[in-house]
Design a protein around this motif. Structure first.
Motif, PDB file in Angstrom:
ATOM      1  N   ALA A   1      70.550  89.329 -29.795  1.00  0.00           N
ATOM      2  CA  ALA A   1      70.181  88.045 -28.969  1.00  0.00           C
ATOM      3  C   ALA A   1      71.414  87.612 -28.055  1.00  0.00           C
ATOM      4  O   ALA A   1      71.165  86.772 -27.343  1.00  0.00           O
TER       5      ALA A   1
ATOM      6  N   GLU B   1      64.206  84.394 -24.851  1.00  0.00           N
ATOM      7  CA  GLU B   1      63.123  84.657 -25.798  1.00  0.00           C
ATOM      8  C   GLU B   1      63.276  86.090 -25.959  1.00  0.00           C
ATOM      9  O   GLU B   1      63.157  87.048 -25.111  1.00  0.00           O
ATOM     10  N   PRO B   2      62.926  86.521 -27.287  1.00  0.00           N
ATOM     11  CA  PRO B   2      62.745  87.911 -27.639  1.00  0.00           C
ATOM     12  C   PRO B   2      61.626  88.565 -27.411  1.00  0.00           C
ATOM     13  O   PRO B   2      60.692  87.804 -27.087  1.00  0.00           O
ATOM     14  N   PRO B   3      61.749  89.793 -26.927  1.00  0.00           N
ATOM     15  CA  PRO B   3      62.612  90.842 -27.410  1.00  0.00           C
ATOM     16  C   PRO B   3      63.401  91.274 -25.882  1.00  0.00           C
ATOM     17  O   PRO B   3      64.073  92.101 -25.897  1.00  0.00           O
ATOM     18  N   LEU B   4      63.289  90.456 -24.914  1.00  0.00           N
ATOM     19  CA  LEU B   4      63.953  90.644 -23.500  1.00  0.00           C
ATOM     20  C   LEU B   4      65.013  89.615 -23.306  1.00  0.00           C
ATOM     21  O   LEU B   4      64.505  88.728 -22.570  1.00  0.00           O
ATOM     22  N   ARG B   5      66.138  89.906 -23.762  1.00  0.00           N
ATOM     23  CA  ARG B   5      67.253  88.874 -23.749  1.00  0.00           C
ATOM     24  C   ARG B   5      68.361  89.287 -22.922  1.00  0.00           C
ATOM     25  O   ARG B   5      68.932  88.780 -21.963  1.00  0.00           O
TER      26      ARG B   5
END
Lengths: 210, 266
Positions: free
Chosen positions: A84, A97-101
């Motif tokens: 994260a 926001e997960p999963p693109l952080r």
């Protein structure tokens, strides 16, 4: 002793990494090769695209990455970290926001259109984020990583667990994007200047015809 | 539900896009599969003494799984379903192991959001294994050197001056790569320096230990974090010195040197 900003960033990353390691410790899947699925319905690679690459081996989950142009028919892929928070100065937090952080600038791969197209199209990074990524990458590739709240803390100590993290991450990205960091000499048909480009969203030509 | 029926349920889930849209029997089965894996990960967290967590009910586990993977309903964010159902032999075994690979991150997100105290790491927390574990504050000592004595600064300068020429090739490589901010396993490192990542990591630690022992002898009053800061500054200083040397060697500036004259007339 009071904590400085860098220590706070390292602490946040370390808490996430401790949990990550705990849940990663067990081998969950067999170590066997995967045949790549078909991607003929996917749009051709283009800048700013977020795509999902399947691993070449069953042991690994798929990998999200963002595409940057690296010259004619060449693409640079910035992998997303599974954590994260940015772990080192060469990582940039782009979303909450997960999963693109978090993007890994130290772990990019350069590839041909053929290799980049072996993936699923997921979305497009917003314009303002893309501007931020370009600014960050420009500084990073010039050897001066930008410091700030969205980049990771310095890595100085030889016993820092982030050395292990980076080695593990190299393996994860190799498993999805290939070990060849810069692939050259891929024979692709050159387009004539007047030849129309395909529209965005159209399926790329099948491998047999390219 | 047998294997064939469960596989059909996974395919329906992929085609219809959501657990809420498949039949009740299929939904209950898939929720069970997902939450069984969710629970096994939570047990793992509990076993390692990180907490006494209880997984949410089955529908909530499945909802967390779908939300994480679908990236909060992003338009094209469901490609992971294609991955799940197209990998390997495309049988139930591979689908279930794929769910397990994804669920690890789902559980990690759930722990971070709902039970953050489970993974707390303090400044004095020992990290890593081995004979000499380090604390977080030793990894990133405070860079303010107001407390550094003249003797300590002098030791750094003197060590750089006296040892930079006598370093072994592998030690020079370590300090140079470190100063460049590269990873030891980066592409081209072995070709450029002739050493693999294992040797580089080993000598990186050995250099630290050697100078740390020297610093402890000279300045026994230093706290561990202050000692670490002193040695890391020395390593950075030595790396910068080597970097400048290598830059100068690779860029042979002759602005102040003799100009080479080529006499074409002869």
């Amino acid at each position: 002793m009071t904590q400085n900003d860098e220590q706070v960033k390292l602490q946040m990353w370390m808490e996430d990494y401790a949990l990550y390691q705990l849940l990663q410790s067990e081998k969950l899947s067999k170590s066997e090769a995967c045949t790549p699925p078909g991607f003929s319905q996917e749009p051709s690679p283009a800048e700013r695209q977020i795509r999902l690459w399947p691993a070449k081996n069953m042991e690994w989950p798929p990998l999200y990455g963002v595409i940057l142009s690296a010259g004619y028919t060449r693409w640079r892929v910035f992998p997303f970290s599974e954590l994260a928070h940015p772990g080192v100065p060469q990582e940039l937090k782009v979303c909450e926001e997960p999963p693109l952080r978090v993007l890994q600038g130290w772990n990019t791969r350069e590839m041909s259109t053929r290799v980049a197209a072996q993936s699923w199209f997921v979305g497009v990074l917003p314009e303002e984020k893309w501007f931020e990524v370009n600014r960050w990458w420009l500084a990073l590739s010039a050897g001066s990583p930008l410091a700030g709240p969205n980049t990771g803390p310095e890595l100085r100590h030889p016993r820092d667990p982030r050395h292990d993290y980076m080695e593990q991450e190299v393996c994860r990205i190799d498993a999805c994007l290939g070990e060849e960091r810069a692939e050259y000499g891929v024979k692709e048909k050159l387009k004539k200047a007047a030849e129309p480009e395909s529209e965005y969203g159209e399926p790329p030509p099948s491998p047999e015809t390219s | 539900m047998n294997a064939e029926e469960e596989m059909a349920a996974w395919r329906n889930w992929k085609d219809l896009c959501a657990l809420a849209l498949i039949s009740n029997t299929e939904r209950i089965q898939l929720q069970q599969v997902i939450s069984d894996r969710f629970r096994s990960m939570v047990r793992k967290v509990n076993l390692h003494g990180r907490g006494a967590l209880t997984a949410p009910p089955n529908p909530d586990c499945a909802h967390l799984f779908e939300s994480y993977c679908a990236m909060h309903q992003r338009r094209d964010g469901k490609k992971y379903k294609q991955w799940l159902l197209s990998r390997g032999r495309q049988d139930l075994d591979t689908v279930q192991s794929g769910v397990m690979l994804l669920i690890r991150n789902v559980v990690r997100e759930w722990v971070r959001d709902s039970h953050p105290q489970t993974a707390e790491v303090s400044l004095q927390h020992f990290l890593g294994q081995g004979a000499t574990p380090v604390t977080l504050e030793e990894l990133l000592p405070d860079t303010k050197s107001e407390t550094r004595t003249a003797e300590q600064s002098e030791w750094i300068e003197e060590t750089i001056r006296n040892e930079v020429e006598s370093l072994e090739a592998v030690e020079r490589a370590v300090l140079l790569i470190r100063a460049r901010g590269s990873v030891f396993s980066a592409a081209g490192i072995r070709e450029e320096f002739g050493f693999g990542k294992t040797a580089l990591h080993k000598y990186h630690r050995l250099l630290l230990e050697r100078w740390a022992a020297e610093a402890r002898d000279l300045f026994p009053e230093l706290a561990p974090a202050e000692g670490a800061g002193l040695v890391l500054d020395l390593m950075d200083g030595m790396g910068k010195k080597l970097f400048r040397q290598s830059f100068a060697e690779n860029n042979d500036f002759s602005a102040f040197g003799e100009m080479e004259v080529c006499d074409d007339a002869e």
